[in-house]
Design a protein around this motif. Structure first.
Motif, PDB file in Angstrom:
ATOM      1  N   LEU A  41       2.410  13.008 -30.988  1.00  0.00           N
ATOM      2  CA  LEU A  41       2.582  12.925 -29.534  1.00  0.00           C
ATOM      3  C   LEU A  41       2.738  14.299 -28.884  1.00  0.00           C
ATOM      4  O   LEU A  41       2.792  14.393 -27.660  1.00  0.00           O
ATOM      5  N   SER A  42       2.790  15.359 -29.675  1.00  0.00           N
ATOM      6  CA  SER A  42       3.212  16.665 -29.175  1.00  0.00           C
ATOM      7  C   SER A  42       2.362  17.224 -28.039  1.00  0.00           C
ATOM      8  O   SER A  42       2.867  18.000 -27.233  1.00  0.00           O
ATOM      9  N   ASP A  43       1.108  16.816 -27.911  1.00  0.00           N
ATOM     10  CA  ASP A  43       0.303  17.337 -26.801  1.00  0.00           C
ATOM     11  C   ASP A  43       0.600  16.643 -25.479  1.00  0.00           C
ATOM     12  O   ASP A  43       0.215  17.130 -24.422  1.00  0.00           O
ATOM     13  N   ARG A  44       1.339  15.513 -25.511  1.00  0.00           N
ATOM     14  CA  ARG A  44       1.614  14.764 -24.275  1.00  0.00           C
ATOM     15  C   ARG A  44       3.094  14.576 -23.977  1.00  0.00           C
ATOM     16  O   ARG A  44       3.454  13.808 -23.091  1.00  0.00           O
ATOM     17  N   ILE A  45       3.959  15.243 -24.734  1.00  0.00           N
ATOM     18  CA  ILE A  45       5.393  15.152 -24.461  1.00  0.00           C
ATOM     19  C   ILE A  45       5.998  16.551 -24.434  1.00  0.00           C
ATOM     20  O   ILE A  45       5.471  17.481 -25.044  1.00  0.00           O
ATOM     21  N   ARG A  46       7.097  16.670 -23.711  1.00  0.00           N
ATOM     22  CA  ARG A  46       7.869  17.907 -23.681  1.00  0.00           C
ATOM     23  C   ARG A  46       9.338  17.551 -23.888  1.00  0.00           C
ATOM     24  O   ARG A  46      10.077  17.275 -22.940  1.00  0.00           O
ATOM     25  N   PRO A  47       9.781  17.523 -25.161  1.00  0.00           N
ATOM     26  CA  PRO A  47      11.190  17.231 -25.435  1.00  0.00           C
ATOM     27  C   PRO A  47      12.100  18.265 -24.773  1.00  0.00           C
ATOM     28  O   PRO A  47      11.750  19.445 -24.677  1.00  0.00           O
ATOM     29  N   PHE A  48      13.269  17.792 -24.304  1.00  0.00           N
ATOM     30  CA  PHE A  48      14.191  18.696 -23.626  1.00  0.00           C
ATOM     31  C   PHE A  48      15.658  18.442 -23.934  1.00  0.00           C
ATOM     32  O   PHE A  48      16.511  19.261 -23.589  1.00  0.00           O
ATOM     33  N   ALA A  49      15.997  17.334 -24.599  1.00  0.00           N
ATOM     34  CA  ALA A  49      17.413  17.070 -24.860  1.00  0.00           C
ATOM     35  C   ALA A  49      17.585  16.109 -26.024  1.00  0.00           C
ATOM     36  O   ALA A  49      16.743  15.240 -26.263  1.00  0.00           O
ATOM     37  N   THR A  57      15.841  11.807 -29.103  1.00  0.00           N
ATOM     38  CA  THR A  57      15.436  12.874 -28.188  1.00  0.00           C
ATOM     39  C   THR A  57      14.878  12.309 -26.893  1.00  0.00           C
ATOM     40  O   THR A  57      14.165  11.317 -26.900  1.00  0.00           O
ATOM     41  N   TYR A  58      15.206  12.988 -25.776  1.00  0.00           N
ATOM     42  CA  TYR A  58      14.566  12.701 -24.496  1.00  0.00           C
ATOM     43  C   TYR A  58      13.404  13.670 -24.324  1.00  0.00           C
ATOM     44  O   TYR A  58      13.527  14.857 -24.645  1.00  0.00           O
TER      45      TYR A  58
END
Length: 185
Positions: A41-49, A57-58
């Motif tokens: 999923l890394s190209d469409r998500i930006r984890p932040f918390a 993870t959010y």
């Protein structure tokens, strides 16, 4: 600057100024530098918390190419499985966090619960997973004019209902287990 999202930069300032949890298990992490345990999923998500002490993870879901990332949906990536839409945008997630309820995520569903209720909890002097929550609620009111969600599960269900079809179409081919019975959250 912590993130390309002004609301998260303000949240980082708040977090840096308190000495304990303001939402159960919640801690900001380096913006977009993690895959939340889901490299596909890394190209469409930006984890932040971190959403829980156990590692859930959010992440911002890059649903489309809008410039204001704060208006994009927020996902919960479960540390033991499960990916769910939990908010339509960052301000809505802040309302969920301000509830002081803890997320529990699995493949089938996500649910928020109040750890302070029940035996020994709440005002009786029992365990409080987020002692700085009152300060966070005041901060949310001051900076965004928002109140804590009285029922975070209602917020999560509404976001899931609104975005469920788009979410299932995107995530189904990548993580089939995330689409339980054709619907999430």
């Amino acid at each position: 600057m912590y993130a390309p999202i002004p609301a998260l930069n303000l949240l980082k300032e708040f977090e840096d100024g308190v000495d304990d949890y303001f939402a159960p298990g919640f801690e900001l992490i380096a913006f977009g530098e993690d895959d939340g345990g889901y490299p596909r999923l890394s190209d469409r998500i930006r984890p932040f918390a971190r959403a829980t002490g156990s590692g859930s993870t959010y992440a911002i879901w890059l649903l489309d190419d809008r410039a204001d990332l704060a208006t994009l949906p927020v996902l919960l990536l479960g540390d033991e499985g499960g990916v769910h839409v939990v908010a339509r945008d960052v301000p809505e997630l802040l309302r969920v966090l301000a509830s002081g309820w803890s997320p529990m995520c699995g493949w089938e569903d996500v649910d928020y619960y109040d750890e302070r209720e029940g035996e020994g909890g709440g005002d009786e002097g029992g365990y409080d997973p987020c002692p700085r929550n009152p300060a966070f609620r005041a901060w949310l009111r001051e900076h965004f004019g928002l109140e804590a969600a009285e029922d975070p599960n209602a917020v999560v269900r509404a976001a899931g209902a609104e975005l469920g079809d788009a979410f299932a179409a995107w995530i189904g081919p990548l993580v089939p287990d995330a689409v339980a019975a054709g619907r999430t959250a």
